[in-house]
Design an enzyme around this catalytic site. Structure first.
Site, mmCIF file in Angstrom:
data_model
loop_
_atom_site.group_PDB
_atom_site.id
_atom_site.type_symbol
_atom_site.label_atom_id
_atom_site.label_comp_id
_atom_site.label_asym_id
_atom_site.label_seq_id
_atom_site.Cartn_x
_atom_site.Cartn_y
_atom_site.Cartn_z
ATOM 1 C CD GLU A 227 -3.231 -1.084 1.297
ATOM 2 O OE1 GLU A 227 -3.561 -0.243 0.770
ATOM 3 O OE2 GLU A 227 -3.996 -1.921 0.680
ATOM 4 C CG MET B 14 1.351 5.830 3.465
ATOM 5 S SD MET B 14 0.684 4.053 3.611
ATOM 6 C CE MET B 14 0.131 4.038 2.220
ATOM 7 N N PRO B 15 5.174 3.229 3.362
ATOM 8 C CG PRO B 15 6.312 2.431 1.597
ATOM 9 C CD PRO B 15 6.381 2.856 2.017
ATOM 10 C CB ILE B 16 1.068 -0.367 4.827
ATOM 11 C CG1 ILE B 16 1.249 0.839 6.191
ATOM 12 C CG2 ILE B 16 1.395 -1.206 5.576
ATOM 13 C CD1 ILE B 16 0.372 1.394 5.815
ATOM 14 C CB THR C 8 4.383 0.070 8.305
ATOM 15 O OG1 THR C 8 4.846 1.264 9.053
ATOM 16 C CG2 THR C 8 4.082 -1.260 9.699
#
Lengths: 61, 61, 61, 61, 61, 61
Positions: free
Chosen positions: D7, E1-3, E40
């Protein structure tokens, strides 16, 4: 952390989504004992023809 | 519940997706002992340049 | 592709889940024009205390 | 397997994403002992008005 | 972000997963122009009886 | 709909999670104009050795 993903029918206004993000962040800060900037919220806006309930798309209802 | 998320390459027709949603709902009603309206199916249509297999995007193949 | 993630209440038997996986794969092979081995299905079995509907956990109902 | 969903804020170039997909695939082949074609990577590009950190959308920052 | 969410068959060692997390973070720092602490990575370790390929669970193979 | 998935570090009490579910449901009822029973919230409790930030697992910190 935490990371919150919200799958919802597209069409909510910016104002609605801002309020949702604000309140959910407050909820997690208060109840999960985390800092505000630790909370990530992702909105997945879905078209009615991509959501099915009871075997029918929302676009069919 | 249950909630089914389908990640797939964009491009299937409405007819194909309707049939997929219908059949998957029937499968879960029959085998997971749930009511049709309890079954939620979400389609995430992805562009070929957002899906990689073996380190290459589908748009590169 | 496609990848199907099924979030469901824990407790279904192996037989039920095998039948669900078999039928969903057949549905996608037939309607999405893919080969069986291209279909990946992931089951996320969730405890009732990790699923909330209407603000209440299933473990509270 | 494995399946990796990324994401991220929309806007990365094709070149950047190709390099990310290539390197992540190599990382998993080397460290998870899988074949390259077993690795599927999905990119979910999100608009800044769909990502909130600390209760504010990235589009507000 | 990003995940980044990694769905994978359970059983990798802590050392393998540390190396995967380290390398993926480096990849995103280098190619997505983000800071390390912005990245993350979530691991979803799945049992073989919860992953189906070609209509069969990995536990059946 | 909507469906909310919360990825968080394991260890929150039942009381904390009940309050989180209750408040998030109220937030969506009020701001997304949906009925309480339409709101589904899924908690994914993750071990510290399955969450990495800045290339390190929370279990390493």
């Amino acid at each position: 952390m935490p990371i919150i993903t919200i799958e919802l029918l597209e069409g909510r206004s910016e104002v609605q989504k801002k309020q949702i993000a604000k309140e959910i962040t407050e909820t997690l800060v208060k109840n999960a004992n985390v800092k505000p900037e630790a909370v990530t919220i992702l909105f997945h806006d879905l078209k009615p023809e991509n959501i099915a309930k009871g075997g029918k798309f929302l676009s069919e209802k």
